[in-house]
Motif scaffolding. Structure first.
Motif, PDB file in Angstrom:
ATOM      1  N   UNK A  44      19.407  29.164 -10.527  1.00 46.92           N
ATOM      2  CA  UNK A  44      20.596  29.757 -11.120  1.00 46.92           C
ATOM      3  C   UNK A  44      21.284  28.714 -12.002  1.00 46.92           C
ATOM      4  N   UNK A  45      21.747  29.154 -13.174  1.00 45.72           N
ATOM      5  CA  UNK A  45      22.375  28.231 -14.111  1.00 45.72           C
ATOM      6  C   UNK A  45      23.667  28.808 -14.656  1.00 45.72           C
ATOM      7  N   UNK A  46      24.547  27.912 -15.056  1.00 49.07           N
ATOM      8  CA  UNK A  46      25.809  28.303 -15.650  1.00 49.07           C
ATOM      9  C   UNK A  46      25.585  28.926 -17.022  1.00 49.07           C
ATOM     10  N   UNK A  47      26.287  30.016 -17.280  1.00 54.42           N
ATOM     11  CA  UNK A  47      26.295  30.609 -18.620  1.00 54.42           C
ATOM     12  C   UNK A  47      27.624  30.289 -19.304  1.00 54.42           C
ATOM     13  N   UNK A  48      28.720  30.670 -18.655  1.00 52.18           N
ATOM     14  CA  UNK A  48      30.041  30.441 -19.238  1.00 52.18           C
ATOM     15  C   UNK A  48      31.111  30.583 -18.165  1.00 52.18           C
ATOM     16  N   UNK A  61      22.813  26.668 -24.559  1.00 54.71           N
ATOM     17  CA  UNK A  61      21.838  27.681 -24.955  1.00 54.71           C
ATOM     18  C   UNK A  61      22.472  28.998 -25.394  1.00 54.71           C
ATOM     19  N   UNK A  62      23.748  29.213 -25.064  1.00 55.91           N
ATOM     20  CA  UNK A  62      24.386  30.486 -25.409  1.00 55.91           C
ATOM     21  C   UNK A  62      25.549  30.322 -26.384  1.00 55.91           C
ATOM     22  N   UNK A  85      17.948  36.978 -26.900  1.00 52.06           N
ATOM     23  CA  UNK A  85      16.578  36.485 -27.012  1.00 52.06           C
ATOM     24  C   UNK A  85      15.823  36.799 -25.721  1.00 52.06           C
ATOM     25  N   UNK A  86      14.508  36.877 -25.784  1.00 55.29           N
ATOM     26  CA  UNK A  86      13.742  37.122 -24.543  1.00 55.29           C
ATOM     27  C   UNK A  86      14.068  36.112 -23.447  1.00 55.29           C
ATOM     28  N   UNK A  87      14.370  34.881 -23.817  1.00 58.50           N
ATOM     29  CA  UNK A  87      14.689  33.865 -22.811  1.00 58.50           C
ATOM     30  C   UNK A  87      16.044  34.073 -22.151  1.00 58.50           C
ATOM     31  N   UNK A  88      16.811  35.043 -22.625  1.00 53.22           N
ATOM     32  CA  UNK A  88      18.065  35.402 -21.955  1.00 53.22           C
ATOM     33  C   UNK A  88      17.832  36.366 -20.793  1.00 53.22           C
ATOM     34  N   UNK A  89      16.603  36.823 -20.644  1.00 53.36           N
ATOM     35  CA  UNK A  89      16.270  37.731 -19.547  1.00 53.36           C
ATOM     36  C   UNK A  89      16.524  37.055 -18.209  1.00 53.36           C
ATOM     37  N   UNK A  90      17.339  37.701 -17.380  1.00 48.46           N
ATOM     38  CA  UNK A  90      17.714  37.122 -16.083  1.00 48.46           C
ATOM     39  C   UNK A  90      18.612  38.100 -15.347  1.00 48.46           C
ATOM     40  N   UNK A  91      18.840  37.794 -14.081  1.00 51.48           N
ATOM     41  CA  UNK A  91      19.901  38.470 -13.344  1.00 51.48           C
ATOM     42  C   UNK A  91      21.176  37.673 -13.576  1.00 51.48           C
ATOM     43  N   UNK A  92      22.202  38.353 -14.032  1.00 48.66           N
ATOM     44  CA  UNK A  92      23.476  37.712 -14.330  1.00 48.66           C
ATOM     45  C   UNK A  92      24.457  37.960 -13.189  1.00 48.66           C
TER      46      UNK A  92
END
Length: 118
Positions: A44-48, A61-62, A85-92
């Motif tokens: 799991x990684x930070x988005x914002x 990255x965002x 982008x495809x690399x944004x595919x994830x559970x948020x």
């Protein structure tokens, strides 16, 4: 306290989605709210994140594609995602620091799946 996230789905590359997360329950105040994501096979990684005063922080990255905002009166945080982008595919997952008069606890929402694919 519950965090209810919504707005995920399937979108084509270059498209947009808007996620929402509402905090409900016995809440005195919500401090920092944020979005994290977990892609298959990854941590799991930070988005914002956003403070109650509106200060924001983004993963590199965002930046310039995603915008986090909140409505303090509604205890709601949003994530506007553009140029996906495809690399944004994830559970948020949404996250919040909730103040209960004398204590503060951190809560996670249940997650909403975002799939970016043609």
């Amino acid at each position: 306290v519950q965090l209810q996230a919504s707005g995920g789905g399937l979108v084509q590359p270059g498209g947009s989605l808007r996620l929402s997360c509402v905090a409900s329950g016995v809440i005195y105040r919500v401090n920092v709210m944020g979005w994290y994501r977990q892609a298959p096979g990854k941590q799991r990684e930070l988005v914002a994140t956003i403070t109650s005063g509106g200060s924001t922080n983004y993963a590199d990255s965002v930046k310039r594609r995603f915008t986090i905002s909140r409505d303090n009166a509604k205890n709601t945080v949003y994530l506007q995602m553009n140029s996906l982008k495809p690399e944004d595919t994830a559970v948020y997952y949404c996250n919040a620091d909730v103040v209960h008069i004398a204590t503060m606890q951190n809560y996670w929402g249940q997650g909403t799946l975002v799939t970016v694919s043609s």
